[in-house]
Motif scaffolding. Structure first.
Motif, PDB file in Angstrom:
ATOM      1  N   ARG A 367      27.408   9.805 -12.624  1.00  0.00           N
ATOM      2  CA  ARG A 367      26.443  10.161 -13.667  1.00  0.00           C
ATOM      3  C   ARG A 367      26.700  11.577 -14.183  1.00  0.00           C
ATOM      4  NH1 ARG A 367      21.424   7.735 -14.134  1.00  0.00           N
ATOM      5  NH2 ARG A 367      20.423   9.782 -14.066  1.00  0.00           N
ATOM      6  N   SER A 393      25.776   7.859 -17.363  1.00  0.00           N
ATOM      7  CA  SER A 393      24.518   8.581 -17.186  1.00  0.00           C
ATOM      8  C   SER A 393      23.286   7.730 -17.439  1.00  0.00           C
ATOM      9  CB  SER A 393      24.485   9.814 -18.102  1.00  0.00           C
ATOM     10  OG  SER A 393      24.588   9.415 -19.461  1.00  0.00           O
ATOM     11  N   ASN A 394      23.432   6.616 -18.142  1.00  0.00           N
ATOM     12  CA  ASN A 394      22.272   5.787 -18.453  1.00  0.00           C
ATOM     13  C   ASN A 394      21.937   4.770 -17.367  1.00  0.00           C
ATOM     14  OD1 ASN A 394      21.860   7.015 -20.959  1.00  0.00           O
ATOM     15  ND2 ASN A 394      23.310   5.620 -21.981  1.00  0.00           N
ATOM     16  N   TYR A 395      22.781   4.727 -16.326  1.00  0.00           N
ATOM     17  CA  TYR A 395      22.583   3.692 -15.300  1.00  0.00           C
ATOM     18  C   TYR A 395      21.843   4.259 -14.090  1.00  0.00           C
ATOM     19  CZ  TYR A 395      26.051   1.012 -17.915  1.00  0.00           C
ATOM     20  OH  TYR A 395      26.728   0.331 -18.889  1.00  0.00           O
ATOM     21  N   SER A 396      21.022   3.413 -13.499  1.00  0.00           N
ATOM     22  CA  SER A 396      20.350   3.735 -12.242  1.00  0.00           C
ATOM     23  C   SER A 396      20.964   2.876 -11.140  1.00  0.00           C
ATOM     24  CB  SER A 396      18.852   3.446 -12.350  1.00  0.00           C
ATOM     25  OG  SER A 396      18.632   2.045 -12.463  1.00  0.00           O
ATOM     26  N   SER A 397      20.525   3.109  -9.917  1.00  0.00           N
ATOM     27  CA  SER A 397      21.047   2.306  -8.809  1.00  0.00           C
ATOM     28  C   SER A 397      20.704   0.831  -8.978  1.00  0.00           C
ATOM     29  CB  SER A 397      20.478   2.824  -7.478  1.00  0.00           C
ATOM     30  OG  SER A 397      19.068   2.756  -7.486  1.00  0.00           O
ATOM     31  N   ARG A 398      19.642   0.546  -9.711  1.00  0.00           N
ATOM     32  CA  ARG A 398      19.246  -0.843  -9.931  1.00  0.00           C
ATOM     33  C   ARG A 398      20.007  -1.487 -11.075  1.00  0.00           C
ATOM     34  NH1 ARG A 398      15.544  -3.179 -13.153  1.00  0.00           N
ATOM     35  NH2 ARG A 398      14.785  -1.145 -13.869  1.00  0.00           N
ATOM     36  N   THR A 399      20.348  -0.694 -12.096  1.00  0.00           N
ATOM     37  CA  THR A 399      20.947  -1.287 -13.311  1.00  0.00           C
ATOM     38  C   THR A 399      22.461  -1.139 -13.385  1.00  0.00           C
ATOM     39  OG1 THR A 399      20.634   0.782 -14.568  1.00  0.00           O
ATOM     40  CG2 THR A 399      18.821  -0.842 -14.576  1.00  0.00           C
TER      41      THR A 399
END
Length: 546
Positions: A367, A393-399
């Motif tokens: 990120r 940078s737009n991603y989370s651990s879920r997505t």
């Protein structure tokens, strides 16, 4: 005295069943087994809630197994009494078999109906005892979630059938695990109990460090403890001499310590561990041995996590052995215990990064910098390499929708070869470029998989056993090609990942290891909750995990 008195009382009650006035009520002629009598009716009702008991007695025509007056039933009664009286020898809780209730029933068994109820209760007791002594009293995964194995199950109907046609005392003796490991653990338990009863192993060693040439009171304490433990011949010496150094080295080898003949730090702590605490390790090892009371394979891979070693066993002997690194003692990285079958190896493997590592360790870096961890490919769902320039940078651990892998090569996290026994836990044995870790005494550093110190030689040993004509040549040919290659084993072999802090030696004695994950402490606590009794000092083993 109380136990022996109870046994004699019970035996006396059994003898009452042989009185002439009772024989006519118990002896059901073979031709009349189909008749409904008070005895058969009582047996049928008492057994109705248990499928195995109901099946056995229906098949046998409700013939008594225990309560007839003939020599066979009497021998079975005596054998069961003898076996139950020795439960403590196997670290089993005597109170688990409700002997007082049975004695009461025996005293009240003055008519056919009561004897029918007693008949079933004796069979029920026998089946519970047989299960406990042969497969354990605990359910492994319910005690420790990382133990991914189930104890074997006895065929309860077959047990009753076999007992009815066997020599009872010999049959009872065969119920416990017949492995040499188990028999040696039983002997070690007796030795430790004797040590406790004789006043332990003497005074503890207090000196911070003792080396060859030292003398004084602490050397005398060391001498006495080593002698009491069986590592040193008794002598009047007060000097740390060569024979004492050799005894210390043998002790260190038996406890997984650095072998340098110097007493200090960890060696001193292990020397000062009382026999009461060692008893806890022995009792847990016996229960674990009962959980694995099954055929392990004439050839198999045996990885004892606490020993940090992987072995190939052939016909009961070590064919090959190497150091190992196991999962760290963090809850999400501990290596689980289970058995499966190794059927292939992968030479020049890709490393497919576990999802947990991706989102917890790599994604935060990606990120901030999309080119971080450049040794790894970011892969989409179609298996294509993702252009990192678009950023993450737009991603989370879920997505986060991608996977990650490392190409084959000498710096691959899996090294140059991995050994596969496909399982739902994604655990395997493999090479590693982090060779310095094998110099440590405690080698718990991985995310759960097992790293091998000598993977090439391990591969050669497997291929040799598999009948490959030129095992190392075959392996090296695939290795030097640089190609990702799957090499099947013509004769797959079992793999057992186990956890033993007490390990019986082939030449006698027992080795001990640390309870690195605290699992044995949990098992010991569960055994005590079931009624297994230990000297009070041994409770420290259970509290070590608190």
């Amino acid at each position: 005295m109380g136990m022996q008195r109870g046994i004699h009382m019970t035996a006396a009650i059994f003898r009452r069943l042989a009185l002439p006035a009772v024989v006519s009520l118990l002896a059901v002629p073979a031709a009349a087994v189909a008749q409904v009598t008070p005895f058969t009716q009582a047996v049928a009702v008492a057994a109705s809630g248990d499928e195995a008991l109901s099946t056995y007695y229906r098949e046998s025509g409700y013939e008594p197994l225990w309560t007839d007056a003939d020599a066979d039933d009497r021998a079975r009664r005596e054998a069961l009494l003898t076996a139950v009286s020795k439960t403590d020898l196997h670290g089993l809780p005597a109170g688990r078999y409700d002997a007082d209730r049975l004695r009461s029933m025996m005293g009240d068994a003055t008519d056919a109906r009561a004897r029918g109820q007693l008949e079933v209760e004796l069979s029920r007791l026998f089946l519970r005892f047989a299960s406990d002594i042969s497969t354990g009293i605990l359910e492994p995964e319910k005690v420790v979630s990382k133990i991914k194995r189930t104890a074997p199950e006895n065929n309860r109907v077959e047990l009753l059938r076999d007992l009815s046609t066997s020599r009872p005392h010999a049959f009872m003796d065969r119920l416990s695990p017949e492995s040499l490991e188990y028999k040696r653990l039983v002997r070690e338990r007796l030795r430790l109990i004797d040590a406790v009863q004789q006043g332990s192993w003497g005074e503890q060693v207090e000196a911070a460090r003792l080396d060859e040439g030292a003398s004084g009171a602490d050397v005398v304490r060391l001498r006495d403890r080593l002698s009491a433990m069986g590592y040193l011949e008794r002598s009047p010496t007060q000097t740390f001499d060569a024979s004492m150094r050799q005894a210390v080295e043998r002790f260190q080898a038996d406890h997984g310590l650095k072998i340098d003949g110097i007493v200090g730090g960890k060696t001193r702590d292990e020397l000062n561990t009382p026999p009461e605490d060692r008893l806890g390790s022995i009792l847990v090892a016996m229960e674990r041995e009962r959980w694995m009371n099954r055929d392990r394979g004439e050839r198999h891979v045996w990885v004892n996590l606490t020993d940090f070693r992987a072995k190939i066993i052939v016909d009961g002997e070590t064919y090959f052995e190497t150091k190992s690194v196991i999962g760290s003692d963090m809850p999400d990285r501990e290596t689980p215990e289970f058995s499966d079958t190794m059927d292939h190896m992968v030479i020049n493997p890709y490393w497919y990064v576990p999802r947990s590592i991706i989102v917890n360790e790599y994604l935060p870096d990606l990120r901030r910098n999309p080119y971080a961890h450049g040794q790894l490919d970011v892969i989409n769902s179609r298996g294509q390499i993702v252009n990192r320039g678009r950023g993450f940078s737009n991603y989370s651990s879920r997505t986060f929708p991608f996977s990650m892998r490392q190409k084959p090569g000498p710096q691959n996290a899996l090294g140059r070869v991995k050994f596969m026994f496909p399982n739902t836990y994604n655990i395997y044995l493999h090479d590693t470029p982090a060779q310095s870790l094998f110099e440590r005494e405690v080698r718990a550093f991985s995310h759960g998989c097992i790293r091998l110190d000598d993977p090439y030689e391990f591969a050669e040993a497997l291929l040799t056993l598999d009948g490959v004509a030129d095992p190392m040549g075959t392996f090296q040919r695939h290795l030097t090609s640089g190609n990702n290659t799957r090499l099947e084993l013509a004769d797959p072999l079992p793999v057992h990942l186990v956890y033993r802090t007490a390990i019986a030696k082939l030449d006698g004695g027992v080795e001990y290891r640390d309870d690195i994950y605290g699992r044995d402490a949990q098992i010991l606590e569960a055994l005590q909750a079931e009624g297994v009794e230990l000297p009070r000092a041994a409770l420290r083993v259970a509290s070590a995990a608190e």
